[in-house]
Design a protein around this motif. Sequence first.
Motif, short mmCIF file in Angstrom:
data_model
loop_
_atom_site.label_atom_id
_atom_site.label_comp_id
_atom_site.label_asym_id
_atom_site.label_seq_id
_atom_site.Cartn_x
_atom_site.Cartn_y
_atom_site.Cartn_z
N ASN A 170 0.83 -1.19 0.00
CA ASN A 170 0.00 0.00 0.00
C ASN A 170 0.87 1.25 0.00
OD1 ASN A 170 0.76 0.61 2.74
ND2 ASN A 170 -0.79 -0.84 3.46
N TRP A 171 0.25 2.38 -0.27
CA TRP A 171 1.01 3.62 -0.42
C TRP A 171 1.66 4.06 0.89
CZ3 TRP A 171 -0.41 7.68 2.60
CH2 TRP A 171 -1.74 7.77 3.02
N GLN A 172 1.02 3.73 2.02
CA GLN A 172 1.61 4.08 3.31
C GLN A 172 2.97 3.39 3.50
OE1 GLN A 172 -1.54 3.02 2.85
NE2 GLN A 172 -2.99 4.05 4.20
N ASP A 173 3.05 2.12 3.14
CA ASP A 173 4.30 1.38 3.25
C ASP A 173 5.34 1.90 2.26
OD1 ASP A 173 3.35 -0.25 5.28
OD2 ASP A 173 2.66 -1.82 3.90
N VAL A 174 4.88 2.27 1.07
CA VAL A 174 5.79 2.82 0.05
C VAL A 174 6.45 4.09 0.57
CG1 VAL A 174 5.92 3.91 -2.22
CG2 VAL A 174 4.65 1.78 -1.93
N LEU A 175 5.66 5.02 1.10
CA LEU A 175 6.22 6.28 1.61
C LEU A 175 7.17 6.04 2.77
CD1 LEU A 175 3.18 8.75 1.50
CD2 LEU A 175 4.98 8.42 -0.20
N GLN A 230 8.93 3.33 3.50
CA GLN A 230 10.18 2.68 3.08
C GLN A 230 11.03 3.62 2.23
OE1 GLN A 230 10.07 -1.44 1.75
NE2 GLN A 230 8.05 -1.70 2.69
N LEU A 231 10.39 4.51 1.47
CA LEU A 231 11.16 5.52 0.73
C LEU A 231 11.91 6.43 1.70
CD1 LEU A 231 8.64 6.54 -2.08
CD2 LEU A 231 10.88 5.47 -2.43
N GLU A 232 11.24 6.89 2.73
CA GLU A 232 11.88 7.76 3.71
C GLU A 232 13.04 7.05 4.42
OE1 GLU A 232 9.31 9.70 6.47
OE2 GLU A 232 8.01 10.53 4.91
N ALA A 233 12.86 5.76 4.70
CA ALA A 233 13.89 5.00 5.38
C ALA A 233 15.06 4.65 4.46
CB ALA A 233 13.29 3.72 5.96
N GLY A 234 14.84 4.76 3.15
CA GLY A 234 15.89 4.42 2.20
C GLY A 234 15.97 2.94 1.88
N THR A 235 15.00 2.16 2.36
CA THR A 235 14.99 0.72 2.07
C THR A 235 14.28 0.40 0.76
OG1 THR A 235 12.98 0.48 3.41
CG2 THR A 235 15.09 0.14 4.51
N ILE A 286 13.28 19.27 -1.62
CA ILE A 286 13.49 17.88 -2.01
C ILE A 286 12.12 17.22 -2.06
CG2 ILE A 286 14.59 15.69 -1.43
CD1 ILE A 286 16.74 17.30 0.06
N ASN A 287 11.74 16.72 -3.22
CA ASN A 287 10.37 16.27 -3.45
C ASN A 287 10.22 14.77 -3.15
OD1 ASN A 287 7.67 16.48 -4.12
ND2 ASN A 287 8.03 17.34 -6.14
N VAL A 288 8.98 14.32 -3.13
CA VAL A 288 8.62 12.95 -2.80
C VAL A 288 9.34 11.96 -3.72
CG1 VAL A 288 6.55 13.07 -4.29
CG2 VAL A 288 6.68 11.35 -2.47
N GLY A 289 9.80 10.86 -3.14
CA GLY A 289 10.45 9.81 -3.91
C GLY A 289 11.92 10.03 -4.16
N ALA A 290 12.42 11.23 -3.84
CA ALA A 290 13.84 11.51 -4.06
C ALA A 290 14.69 10.76 -3.04
CB ALA A 290 14.11 13.00 -3.98
N VAL A 298 11.56 19.33 2.92
CA VAL A 298 11.72 17.96 2.42
C VAL A 298 10.36 17.29 2.53
CG1 VAL A 298 12.87 15.74 2.72
CG2 VAL A 298 14.13 17.87 3.17
N ARG A 299 9.82 16.85 1.41
CA ARG A 299 8.48 16.31 1.42
C ARG A 299 8.46 14.87 1.92
NH1 ARG A 299 4.52 16.93 -3.85
NH2 ARG A 299 2.61 17.48 -2.72
N ALA A 300 7.33 14.45 2.44
CA ALA A 300 7.16 13.06 2.85
C ALA A 300 7.52 12.13 1.70
CB ALA A 300 5.71 12.83 3.29
N GLY A 301 8.11 10.98 2.03
CA GLY A 301 8.47 10.03 1.00
C GLY A 301 9.81 10.29 0.35
N ALA A 302 10.57 11.25 0.86
CA ALA A 302 11.92 11.52 0.36
C ALA A 302 12.92 11.05 1.39
CB ALA A 302 12.11 13.01 0.08
N HIS A 303 13.99 10.40 0.93
CA HIS A 303 15.03 9.93 1.84
C HIS A 303 16.19 10.91 1.86
CE1 HIS A 303 17.77 7.29 3.97
NE2 HIS A 303 18.68 7.50 3.03
N VAL A 304 16.57 11.32 3.07
CA VAL A 304 17.74 12.18 3.27
C VAL A 304 18.64 11.47 4.27
CG1 VAL A 304 18.57 14.43 4.01
CG2 VAL A 304 16.39 14.25 2.80
#
Length: 249
Positions: free
Chosen positions: A2-7, A9-14, A99-103, A81-87
């Motif tokens: 689901n999209w919640q897990d996608v965001l 895991q994107l933030e975590a960099g996994t 820094i936008n989502v998915g970056a 830094v938007r949600a779903g971006a990994h820094v």
Amino acid sequence: MNWQDVLAQLEAGTLRAANQDENGNWHANVAVKEGILAAFKAGENIAFGENYQGFVDKNNLPARQFSPSDNVRLVPGGSSVRAGAHVAAGVIIMPPAYINVGAFVDSGTMVDSHALIGSCAQVGKNVHVSAAVQIGGVLEPVGASPVIIEDNAFLSAGVVVVEGIVVKKGAVLAPGVSLSKSVPVYDCVNKVMREKGAEIPAGAIVVPGTRPVQSEWAQEQGLNMACALIVKYRDEKSDAALELESILR
């Protein structure tokens, strides 16, 4: 997924919006982009902030919040830094930057003032993203590859990289270089014109250039079009000039 897990895991960099195969080639992760688009569809516009100041966005894609334990320096002054971006740890973000989502921004990278890292763009370790650099984003079509900036690249002031261009490790883009799938790149060292949209080779030093427009009338007018020129490849002298100051990190 689901999209919640996608965001999350994107933030975590996994999970990443693009992955590199064993041959060094990059490929878009379609499932990730579908998850991001699903998040946009599921979200509702709301006002953000304690004292409403006109900021309205999807309720499920707020700006990220950092703490000292993240080891990210987000300097005050209007960056987001938007949600779903990994820094990653060790990144510095100078204001204002976005820094936008998915970056994905890897460790040791400097994001300077007025810089944009677009949706799903992938930025490697110890990259210098100078002032006013624009790294394009892409969500649709879902199969389109994002911009890739590999480790130790140096993007000078005012550089623009869009349309899924790949900049390989250690490449240097001089001030004002613009790269897209419509801009030809001439390798003056190897005496070859690279295909439009081809990756920038590792260690290449690229400067902005021009070429004559191929029509009789345009030539009569002395008209030229923009291109990019590889004028040399990195050596000890250029490495010394571009050495990043560890004390800043």
